[in-house]
Design an enzyme around this catalytic site. Structure first.
Site, PDB file in Angstrom:
ATOM      1  N   GLY A 152       7.285   5.992   7.401  1.00  0.00           N
ATOM      2  CA  GLY A 152       6.469   7.208   7.327  1.00  0.00           C
ATOM      3  C   GLY A 152       6.662   8.035   8.579  1.00  0.00           C
ATOM      4  N   SER A 153       5.646   8.810   8.912  1.00  0.00           N
ATOM      5  CA  SER A 153       5.801   9.750  10.023  1.00  0.00           C
ATOM      6  C   SER A 153       5.710   9.042  11.370  1.00  0.00           C
ATOM      7  CB  SER A 153       4.703  10.814   9.944  1.00  0.00           C
ATOM      8  OG  SER A 153       3.464  10.214  10.276  1.00  0.00           O
ATOM      9  N   CYS A 198      13.802  11.505   5.470  1.00  0.00           N
ATOM     10  CA  CYS A 198      13.816  11.288   6.922  1.00  0.00           C
ATOM     11  C   CYS A 198      15.229  11.468   7.442  1.00  0.00           C
ATOM     12  CB  CYS A 198      13.218   9.955   7.290  1.00  0.00           C
ATOM     13  SG  CYS A 198      14.005   8.600   6.511  1.00  0.00           S
ATOM     14  N   GLU A 213      10.057  17.441  13.444  1.00  0.00           N
ATOM     15  CA  GLU A 213      10.411  17.183  12.045  1.00  0.00           C
ATOM     16  C   GLU A 213       9.572  18.084  11.141  1.00  0.00           C
ATOM     17  OE1 GLU A 213       9.425  13.322  10.238  1.00  0.00           O
ATOM     18  OE2 GLU A 213      11.489  13.289   9.504  1.00  0.00           O
ATOM     19  N   VAL A 236       1.903   8.471  12.575  1.00  0.00           N
ATOM     20  CA  VAL A 236       1.215   7.308  11.983  1.00  0.00           C
ATOM     21  C   VAL A 236       1.889   6.023  12.473  1.00  0.00           C
ATOM     22  CG1 VAL A 236       0.628   6.123   9.832  1.00  0.00           C
ATOM     23  CG2 VAL A 236       0.484   8.617   9.949  1.00  0.00           C
ATOM     24  N   GLY A 237       3.226   6.017  12.483  1.00  0.00           N
ATOM     25  CA  GLY A 237       3.959   4.821  12.901  1.00  0.00           C
ATOM     26  C   GLY A 237       3.593   4.396  14.310  1.00  0.00           C
ATOM     27  N   LYS A 256       0.871  -1.185   0.000  1.00  0.00           N
ATOM     28  CA  LYS A 256       0.000   0.000   0.000  1.00  0.00           C
ATOM     29  C   LYS A 256       0.904   1.231   0.000  1.00  0.00           C
ATOM     30  CE  LYS A 256      -1.947   3.104   1.858  1.00  0.00           C
ATOM     31  NZ  LYS A 256      -1.773   4.495   1.358  1.00  0.00           N
ATOM     32  N   GLU A 302       9.872   2.507  10.374  1.00  0.00           N
ATOM     33  CA  GLU A 302      10.895   3.535  10.178  1.00  0.00           C
ATOM     34  C   GLU A 302      10.170   4.861  10.190  1.00  0.00           C
ATOM     35  OE1 GLU A 302      13.979   3.779  10.194  1.00  0.00           O
ATOM     36  OE2 GLU A 302      14.230   1.624  10.406  1.00  0.00           O
TER      37      GLU A 302
HETATM   38  C1  UN1 Z   1      14.224   8.322   3.819  1.00  0.00           C
HETATM   39  O1  UN1 Z   1      14.298   9.532   3.741  1.00  0.00           O
HETATM   40  O2  UN1 Z   1      13.172   7.795   4.220  1.00  0.00           O
HETATM   41  O3  UN1 Z   1      20.246   7.884   3.189  1.00  0.00           O
HETATM   42  C2  UN1 Z   1      15.296   7.389   3.394  1.00  0.00           C
HETATM   43  C3  UN1 Z   1      19.405   8.478   2.516  1.00  0.00           C
HETATM   44  C4  UN1 Z   1      18.606   7.707   1.518  1.00  0.00           C
HETATM   45  C5  UN1 Z   1      17.410   7.111   2.159  1.00  0.00           C
HETATM   46  C6  UN1 Z   1      16.533   8.065   2.879  1.00  0.00           C
HETATM   47  N1  UN1 Z   1      19.429   6.696   0.924  1.00  0.00           N
HETATM   48  O4  UN1 Z   1      19.196   9.661   2.656  1.00  0.00           O
END
Ligand code: UN1
Length: 496
Positions: free
Chosen positions: A227-228, A283, A384, A231-232, A174, A249
């Protein structure tokens, strides 16, 4: 325009309802990238049923054979890299070189996991008893529900799908509604590669309506989410109440520490791409830069000037260095944080507004924004933002810098720029983050090592990497003891 549909049991299928939603180009609010059939609960039920049915056979397919299909998928991704990259730029805005990098990460993951098919080893180890052997074997987990974000529309699904497949799981994927078209193109690669029906199923629709339903579905064995944090955490709670494994994550509030002796040009370049790459929507984005007081003023000024030269525009254009943010709600959220920063008393030294020149007025473009003299406790330095907003924080020394770095609820990625090898050793040891970079920005993780954060950034289980990483997430050990003595060995009961 072609309708984007679900992929269930090896077929592109219409959803039960007639409802659709549109995926738009964030660089141009008028450009529709795809019209997508919206799934309801019954569509999810069907996808779960398909994955359950396919599991029995797929788990028994020899892993090296599974690997051959993955290898073909990687080959196809390489062949279609350019068109997939362009699609990604149109659908979520990141500049083409970054989009091509995203596809490349998926290619790398495909080849890597294809090889793992011949290395899915367990352990054999001597028994305490005569005439007895024992081993552990890697077995799949079952049916996975995979929920992915829009910021890496192909790489992050690849981090989940390739290892889940090689380990013998089946799945329902999804993706974020923002990147449904990319997700469909990615899934089609597996169809072309000859993946048998039902193993990988794709459903489209809003997370709140179908994502949560999928996660708690009785036919799903495990969940993988990126995701955020909000939500996580909710999904972790849902899974907790039904004892369902979930790898999550989540966000980050990453930092680059620039020490007094740092190679300045290098640190500025790192801060620029760490902070503004993918418009800050990683992230792993460096949304905080901690600069030692001796060089703070010089660094801030140079960084401001360099960032002010970033060319913002449509990511398909060769000269563009930073694209838009993904949609209206992100646009509003980032602008709200800029307002918060001003109200908190941080000094705005660059940007702070939507872009209004030429083509940028057509999309969700925000100027590269820098706040200076940020107090580490301010909301802009704690929460964030997920946009092109960087906070500069003055640090006294390494100890102070590490304290500030560790002083948020997150712990994904941190970096230090220094020439002093002793400082790098201390930073490496004391930074409470899942990933630490030395003389490189907070971004650019490679797939052959595990990826993931601590604290609010991650759940402990990792994505990417092989042993110690994704293989632990997408497979489990079964332990087999075999006694061929032909008698009950007493020592099993009373240790002799
Ligand atoms: C993400 O932003 O969810 O190391 C992953 C990095 C990328 C992956 C980011 N290879 O910035």
């Amino acid at each position: 325009m072609e309708r984007i549909r679900n992929y269930i049991r090896g077929q592109w299928v219409d959803t039960r309802s007639e409802e659709t939603f549109a995926s738009m180009n964030p660089a141009n609010r008028e450009e529709v990238v795809g019209i997508i059939s919206k799934s309801g609960r019954e569509d999810i039920d069907e996808a779960v049923e398909a994955a359950r049915e396919a599991y029995g056979k797929w788990r028994l397919t020899p892993a090296p054979r599974r690997g051959e299909i993955l290898f073909r998928a990687a080959e196809l991704l390489a062949k279609h890299k350019e068109e997939l990259g362009r699609l990604e730029t149109r659908e979520m805005g990141k500049i083409l070189p970054e989009a091509l990098g995203d596809v490349q990460e998926a290619i790398d993951m495909g080849y890597y996991m294809a090889g793992e098919g011949r290395r899915l080893a367990g352990e054999t180890i001597p028994s305490e008893l005569p005439d007895k052997d024992m081993k552990s074997v890697r077995v799949p987990v079952g049916v996975f529900g995979l929920i992915t974000p829009w910021n890496f529309p192909i790489a992050i699904p690849a981090w989940k799908i390739f290892p889940a497949l090689i380990c013998g799981n089946t799945m329902i994927f999804k993706p974020s509604s923002e990147t449904s078209v990319c997700a469909a193109a990615f899934v089609d690669i597996f169809r072309q590669a000859g993946l048998p029906a039902g193993i990988l199923n794709l459903v489209h629709g809003p997370g709140a309506e179908i994502g949560e339903y999928l996660v708690s579905h009785p036919g799903v064995d495990a969940v993988s989410f990126t995701g955020s944090y909000d939500v996580g955490r909710r999904l972790q709670q849902t899974c907790g109440t039904i004892s369902r494994p979930i790898v999550a994550e989540m966000g980050g509030k990453n930092i680059i520490l620039v020490m007094e002796d740092a190679p300045l040009e290098l640190a500025i370049e790192g801060a620029l791409w760490g902070g503004f790459g993918t418009s800050g929507q990683r992230c792993t984005a460096a949304s905080r830069i901690g600069v030692q007081k001796e060089i703070y003023d010089a660094f801030s000024e140079k960084f401001r000037v360099t960032a002010s030269r970033l060319r913002v525009g449509d990511g398909l254009k060769k000269e563009t260095q930073m694209g838009p943010v993904v949609n209206e709600s992100q646009f509003n959220k980032v602008l709200k944080y800029i307002q918060i920063g001003k109200e908190e008393g941080a000094r705005l030294i660059l940007g702070g507004n939507p872009c209004r020149h030429g083509e940028t007025s057509r999309g969700y473009f925000i100027e590269p924004t820098i706040f200076a003299d940020v107090d580490p406790g301010m909301r802009i330095a704690q929460e964030e933002i997920f946009g092109p907003v960087v906070s500069l924080i003055r640090t006294k020394d390494l100890q102070d810098a590490i304290r500030i770095a560790n002083g948020t609820p997150y712990g994904l990625s941190a970096a230090i720029y220094t020439r002093d090898v002793n400082l790098t050793a201390i930073a490496e040891r004391d930074l409470d983050f899942g990933i630490v970079y030395i003389n490189a920005p907070t971004i650019g993780a490679e797939i052959q090592l595990p990826f993931g954060g601590i604290k609010h950034s991650g759940s402990g289980k990792k994505e990417a990497g092989g042993r110690g990483g994704a293989l632990e997430t997408y497979s489990q050990f079964k332990v087999i003891y075999r006694d061929f003595s032909g008698r009950l060995q007493k020592a099993q009961i009373e240790k002799e």
